[in-house]
Design an enzyme around this catalytic site. Structure first.
Site, PDB file in Angstrom:
ATOM      1  N   ALA A 299       0.856  -1.182   0.000  1.00 54.62           N
ATOM      2  CA  ALA A 299       0.000   0.000   0.000  1.00 54.62           C
ATOM      3  C   ALA A 299       0.893   1.233   0.000  1.00 54.62           C
ATOM      4  CB  ALA A 299      -0.880  -0.010   1.247  1.00 54.62           C
TER       5      ALA A 299
ATOM      6  N   GLY B 225       0.546  -5.182   0.746  1.00 59.42           N
ATOM      7  CA  GLY B 225      -0.532  -5.153  -0.242  1.00 59.42           C
ATOM      8  C   GLY B 225      -0.094  -5.726  -1.584  1.00 59.42           C
TER       9      GLY B 225
ATOM     10  N   GLU C 292      -0.582  -9.249  -1.293  1.00 64.41           N
ATOM     11  CA  GLU C 292      -2.027  -9.499  -1.224  1.00 64.41           C
ATOM     12  C   GLU C 292      -2.662  -9.452  -2.613  1.00 64.41           C
ATOM     13  OE1 GLU C 292      -2.404  -6.489   1.917  1.00 64.41           O
ATOM     14  OE2 GLU C 292      -3.467  -7.992   3.110  1.00 64.41           O
TER      15      GLU C 292
ATOM     16  N   GLU D 228       3.808  -5.646   7.260  1.00 61.81           N
ATOM     17  CA  GLU D 228       2.949  -4.646   7.921  1.00 61.81           C
ATOM     18  C   GLU D 228       3.231  -4.520   9.411  1.00 61.81           C
ATOM     19  OE1 GLU D 228       1.941  -6.810   5.674  1.00 61.81           O
ATOM     20  OE2 GLU D 228       0.496  -5.917   4.288  1.00 61.81           O
TER      21      GLU D 228
HETATM   22  C1  3H9 Z   1       0.516  -2.386   3.306  1.00 60.39           C
HETATM   23  O1  3H9 Z   1       0.781  -2.849   2.258  1.00 60.39           O
HETATM   24  C2  3H9 Z   1      -0.853  -2.479   3.936  1.00 60.39           C
HETATM   25  C3  3H9 Z   1      -1.784  -3.449   3.249  1.00 60.39           C
HETATM   26  O2  3H9 Z   1      -1.674  -4.736   3.829  1.00 60.39           O
HETATM   27  C4  3H9 Z   1      -3.229  -3.084   3.454  1.00 60.39           C
HETATM   28  C5  3H9 Z   1      -3.748  -1.903   2.771  1.00 60.39           C
HETATM   29  C6  3H9 Z   1      -5.226  -1.751   2.897  1.00 60.39           C
HETATM   30  N1  3H9 Z   1       4.601   3.495   0.244  1.00 60.39           N
HETATM   31  O3  3H9 Z   1      13.225   1.725   0.786  1.00 60.39           O
HETATM   32  P1  3H9 Z   1      13.695   2.493  -0.380  1.00 60.39           P
HETATM   33  C7  3H9 Z   1       9.402   4.922  -0.922  1.00 60.39           C
HETATM   34  S1  3H9 Z   1       1.638  -1.508   4.193  1.00 60.39           S
HETATM   35  C8  3H9 Z   1       5.088   4.709  -0.057  1.00 60.39           C
HETATM   36  O4  3H9 Z   1      14.733   3.522  -0.167  1.00 60.39           O
HETATM   37  P2  3H9 Z   1      14.897   0.139  -1.485  1.00 60.39           P
HETATM   38  C9  3H9 Z   1      10.462   5.258   0.104  1.00 60.39           C
HETATM   39  O5  3H9 Z   1       9.976   6.143   1.066  1.00 60.39           O
HETATM   40  C10 3H9 Z   1       3.085  -1.493   3.206  1.00 60.39           C
HETATM   41  N2  3H9 Z   1       6.391   4.940  -0.328  1.00 60.39           N
HETATM   42  O6  3H9 Z   1      14.138   1.530  -1.568  1.00 60.39           O
HETATM   43  C11 3H9 Z   1      11.538   5.868  -0.764  1.00 60.39           C
HETATM   44  O7  3H9 Z   1      11.129   7.186  -1.051  1.00 60.39           O
HETATM   45  P3  3H9 Z   1      12.207   8.356  -1.206  1.00 60.39           P
HETATM   46  C12 3H9 Z   1       3.816  -2.740   3.318  1.00 60.39           C
HETATM   47  C13 3H9 Z   1       7.218   3.906  -0.285  1.00 60.39           C
HETATM   48  O8  3H9 Z   1      15.175  -0.242  -2.880  1.00 60.39           O
HETATM   49  C14 3H9 Z   1      11.434   5.077  -2.069  1.00 60.39           C
HETATM   50  O9  3H9 Z   1      10.131   4.488  -2.060  1.00 60.39           O
HETATM   51  N3  3H9 Z   1       5.062  -2.637   2.575  1.00 60.39           N
HETATM   52  C15 3H9 Z   1       6.783   2.620   0.028  1.00 60.39           C
HETATM   53  O10 3H9 Z   1      15.994   0.204  -0.498  1.00 60.39           O
HETATM   54  C16 3H9 Z   1      12.462   3.980  -2.186  1.00 60.39           C
HETATM   55  O11 3H9 Z   1      12.398   3.164  -1.017  1.00 60.39           O
HETATM   56  C17 3H9 Z   1       6.222  -2.282   3.142  1.00 60.39           C
HETATM   57  O12 3H9 Z   1       6.300  -2.030   4.313  1.00 60.39           O
HETATM   58  C18 3H9 Z   1       5.407   2.429   0.292  1.00 60.39           C
HETATM   59  N4  3H9 Z   1       4.902   1.214   0.580  1.00 60.39           N
HETATM   60  O13 3H9 Z   1      13.828  -0.872  -0.892  1.00 60.39           O
HETATM   61  C19 3H9 Z   1       7.404  -2.246   2.235  1.00 60.39           C
HETATM   62  N5  3H9 Z   1       7.841   1.779   0.006  1.00 60.39           N
HETATM   63  O14 3H9 Z   1      13.038   7.956  -2.373  1.00 60.39           O
HETATM   64  C20 3H9 Z   1       8.069  -0.909   2.325  1.00 60.39           C
HETATM   65  C21 3H9 Z   1       8.895   2.520  -0.326  1.00 60.39           C
HETATM   66  O15 3H9 Z   1      11.384   9.565  -1.396  1.00 60.39           O
HETATM   67  N6  3H9 Z   1       9.170  -0.741   1.384  1.00 60.39           N
HETATM   68  N7  3H9 Z   1       8.547   3.805  -0.498  1.00 60.39           N
HETATM   69  O16 3H9 Z   1      12.995   8.336   0.092  1.00 60.39           O
HETATM   70  C22 3H9 Z   1      10.336  -1.394   1.480  1.00 60.39           C
HETATM   71  O17 3H9 Z   1      10.545  -2.251   2.301  1.00 60.39           O
HETATM   72  C23 3H9 Z   1      11.411  -0.970   0.538  1.00 60.39           C
HETATM   73  O18 3H9 Z   1      11.065   0.284   0.037  1.00 60.39           O
HETATM   74  C24 3H9 Z   1      11.654  -1.914  -0.664  1.00 60.39           C
HETATM   75  C25 3H9 Z   1      12.688  -1.225  -1.613  1.00 60.39           C
HETATM   76  C26 3H9 Z   1      12.229  -3.221  -0.167  1.00 60.39           C
HETATM   77  C27 3H9 Z   1      10.406  -2.177  -1.451  1.00 60.39           C
END
Ligand code: 3H9
Length: 702
Positions: free
Chosen positions: A65, A104, A107, A127
């Site tokens: 999400a 998500g 999901e 999450e």
């Molecule tokens: C969810 O899914 C809830 C659902 O179950 C239900 C919904 C109803 N959203 O980490 P990075 C941005 S909760 C918005 O440096 P990497 C991040 O801020 C979500 N922004 O890259 C950064 O921005 P900036 C569950 C996001 O290559 C840029 O993307 N998912 C999100 O080192 C690059 O990120 C997670 O918790 C997001 N979801 O790692 C996963 N994710 O460049 C969260 C990232 O402006 N994400 N950004 O600083 C991660 O773990 C890592 O970003 C990922 C890539 C492994 C994907």
């Protein structure tokens, strides 16, 4: 940046291929959700379309999400609605998972009828790390697909699994070695004409035997998690798969999601997620600044710190020379490194051949000349200015031109150390936290003359070493230890006023710290602070008296607590009470029972106050940087977001009022609220409202 139309569709081989392109990580923004729903409808409406394949552009599949949307008014369609529409299609729906399918994102994939992953894909439900639970069917579809016990573990730990493991668990149908999209299309065509395999309708994993297995796993998970509302909600929702129809389970999951996302704990954890990412950005770097290449490193000092730092390089695949003044000291240090690796091998977290590879990257040498071929040198020698200046003076002669010269000092003035060289532009601080091979924080200390590319190099190498590098300015103790010293001073005072070491540690545990201040002091060794106090002429009556009595902490079997031989469990010690009572009596202090809430406020608020001063001086660039430093350097409890975020939860006016009170109570005027703290409190603002530019303006005006 959000693309105008982040989901595009194309008809290929009778298949509708929907491509998601929402850089940087294909988060499920409202536009992406709308695009996916439109794709499902397009596939349903077109009789010539035989199947739908979801694919993603860029380095991830879908990272989940869009976290930035949390807490804002919901924009339809909701994610559960989109996933339901995909799953309900009568034509095969296949996910082609090219990278991270998280939260998500997973999901969405679970709503498809089959999943094909690239070998490098990572799948998980993280999450829980944001203080929430999967809110789009993760707790309902995954247990039906792979079994409740395995699903509960994945969702409550939040760690992703790789493609091979995902295939083994049954999350994905296959791992495609070659062309992922071609494999997904082939799978889709193979499924044409068969009944769709909808995870929501699977029942074969919901048996009495799997229920028992789940309950056992759930008990272990709950015990380990302690008071963690996300984990509790995950277990409750997963349990529902055995008892209730899918729709009812979804409704319960939705309710839990709404409740948790509105909770301060989740807000705090989301704050830390973004603060961590922001903290790696260094303000004021000229455009086009690049890091210098680092192929070889040298670490000066083979003590606990030097050895730990050398391990970081070896673990990251970078050859490193450890330098000592004597052969004996060197061998002792290298042996300790070997033993630390041995423990990992014994625990099964490191393969023996990997241990050998890592040890093979570490070379020991006597004499600073051995630093001549290093691209980066990190000095981790004795914490004394004279020693450091000598070393940097010599490094100036022997290190190659362009080498980054870093000191791991925890307190000393990096400008002064840099001045011992003719190349202060190459000099900075790289402050690791003990144990250096474990703790994720790296304070990168930008000295007055540090050049932009030397700074960029330290930050980039920090990331390569799997650290979270946070850039700070020069001051005594930098950000982390400077704030810690305020807590340490309160520990002293509270002990004299009537608290016991156990009272103090229990208060910090109640606040959420894994280890209290006194137990931590005993672990690190009380002589460290003693040495610094002696050098700086400072006094800490209780700690000094303990050291004078030979109670240096765990290593001597006694400190604030006493320890049985070979056991790290702290036991309260009447001898310590006697020492404290004597000191209190000498000072005319009448000891009293101090309520736990007062202990917490006395320990935590002065730290927040110091954080405010640090911002006033521009030693930290952002309040969030301070929070990240405390999270990764001192295990600050994530659920309250770090000291500066927590200040907002406790209420700035309350903190101001209490600090004034503490100043009056103790007669210590340094406890008075910092001007910034007072001003924000008066304006009804919190630290979270402060932008980087506000902080820059503060220090410019100071
Ligand atoms: C969810 O899914 C809830 C659902 O179950 C239900 C919904 C109803 N959203 O980490 P990075 C941005 S909760 C918005 O440096 P990497 C991040 O801020 C979500 N922004 O890259 C950064 O921005 P900036 C569950 C996001 O290559 C840029 O993307 N998912 C999100 O080192 C690059 O990120 C997670 O918790 C997001 N979801 O790692 C996963 N994710 O460049 C969260 C990232 O402006 N994400 N950004 O600083 C991660 O773990 C890592 O970003 C990922 C890539 C492994 C994907």
């Amino acid at each position: 940046m959000t693309a105008a139309n982040p989901v595009t569709t194309a008809r290929e081989d009778g298949i509708l291929v929907a491509r998601i392109a929402n850089p940087p990580v294909n988060a499920l923004s409202a536009a992406v959700r709308a695009g996916l729903l439109a794709a499902a409808r397009e596939a349903a409406a077109d009789a010539s379309v035989k199947a739908l394949v979801l694919a993603a552009e860029g380095r991830t599949f879908i990272a989940g999400a869009d976290i930035t949307e949390f807490g804002k008014p919901p924009v339809p369609p909701s994610l559960p609605e989109v996933i339901d529409a995909l799953e309900a299609l009568d034509k095969p729906v296949v996910a082609a998972i090219n990278g991270a399918a998280l939260g998500g994102g997973l999901e969405v994939a679970l709503g498809c009828h089959a999943r094909i992953a690239a070998p490098g894909a990572k799948l998980g439900l993280p999450e829980v790390k944001l203080g929430i639970l999967p809110g789009a069917g993760g707790t309902q579809r995954l247990p039906r697909l792979i079994g409740a016990a395995a699903a509960a573990r994945l969702a409550s730990e939040g760690e992703p699994v790789d493609a091979a493991k995902a295939a083994q668990l049954g999350i994905v149908d296959a791992v495609a070695e070659g062309d992922l999209l071609a494999a997904a299309k082939a799978k889709a065509l193979a499924l044409v004409g068969t009944a769709p395999r909808r995870a929501s309708a699977l029942t074969d994993k919901l048996t009495p035997a799997t229920r028992e297995e789940f309950e056992q796993a759930a008990a272990a998970i709950a015990k380990k998690a302690g008071d963690n509302p996300s984990v509790a909600a995950i277990l409750d929702c997963v349990r529902l798969t055995f008892d209730t129809p899918f729709a009812q389970g979804m409704a319960a999951e939705r309710e839990a999601f709404k409740r948790l996302v509105a909770d301060d704990r989740s807000k705090a954890m989301r704050h830390l997620f973004f603060a961590e990412r922001e903290s790696s950005r260094i303000p004021g770097q000229p455009k086009g600044t690049t890091a210098r290449p680092v192929a070889k490193a040298a670490v000066i000092g083979a003590g606990t710190m030097g050895g730990g730092i050398a391990m970081c390089f070896a673990n990251a695949g970078i050859p490193v020379t450890v330098i000592e003044t004597s052969e004996e000291g060197l061998q002792r240090g290298l042996e300790r490194v070997g033993q630390t690796y041995d423990i990992s091998v014994k625990r099964g977290s490191l393969k023996p051949e990997e241990r050998e590879r890592r040890m093979g990257r570490i070379t020991g040498k006597v004499g600073l000349e051995a630093a001549a071929d290093a691209d980066i040198v990190i000095e981790a020698a004795f914490e004394e200015m004279g020693v450091k200046k000598d070393i940097f003076g010599t490094l100036d002669r022997v290190a190659k031109p362009g080498a980054v010269l870093a000191t791991n000092t925890s307190y000393l003035n990096v400008d002064e150390i840099a001045a011992a060289t003719s190349r202060p532009g190459d000099v900075l601080g790289m402050h690791f936290f003990s144990p250096a091979n474990v703790m994720k924080l790296l304070e990168v200390v930008r000295a007055e003359k540090t050049s932009p590319d030397a700074l960029a190099t330290a930050v980039e190498i920090g990331r390569k070493l799997a650290k979270v590098p946070v850039t700070v300015g020069v001051c005594f103790g930098f950000v982390g230890n400077r704030m810690l010293s305020k807590r340490t001073a309160e520990v002293e005072r509270l002990l004299l006023e009537g608290a016991s070491p156990s009272d103090i540690d229990a208060a910090l545990a109640a606040f959420g710290f894994r280890m209290g201040a006194c137990a931590m002091g005993d672990l690190a060794g009380l002589d460290i602070g003693w040495r610094i106090r002696k050098a700086t002429g400072k006094k800490a009556p209780v700690a000094d008296a303990l050291c004078e009595a030979g109670r240096l902490g765990q290593k001597t079997g006694a400190g604030y607590y006493r320890y049985e031989k070979g056991d790290r469990t702290p036991h309260p010690d009447p001898a310590v009470t006697a020492i404290i009572e004597k000191l209190a009596a000498e000072r005319g202090i009448t000891r009293r029972a101090i309520p736990q809430q007062e202990l917490i406020e006395r320990l935590v608020f002065p730290m927040i106050n110091e954080g405010a001063r640090i911002l006033e001086e521009g030693v930290a660039y952002r309040p969030g940087d301070i929070d990240v430093i405390w999270l990764y350097g001192y295990n600050w409890p994530a659920q309250n977001g770090g000291p500066m975020f927590y200040a907002g939860l406790a209420g700035l006016p309350h903190i101001v009022e209490r600090l004034d009170r503490f100043a009056e109570q103790t007669g210590d005027e340094s406890l008075r609220p910092a001007a910034l703290l007072r001003r924000l409190a008066a304006e009804g603002r919190s630290f979270a409202d402060l932008k980087e530019s506000d902080v820059a303006a503060l220090s410019a005006g100071a």
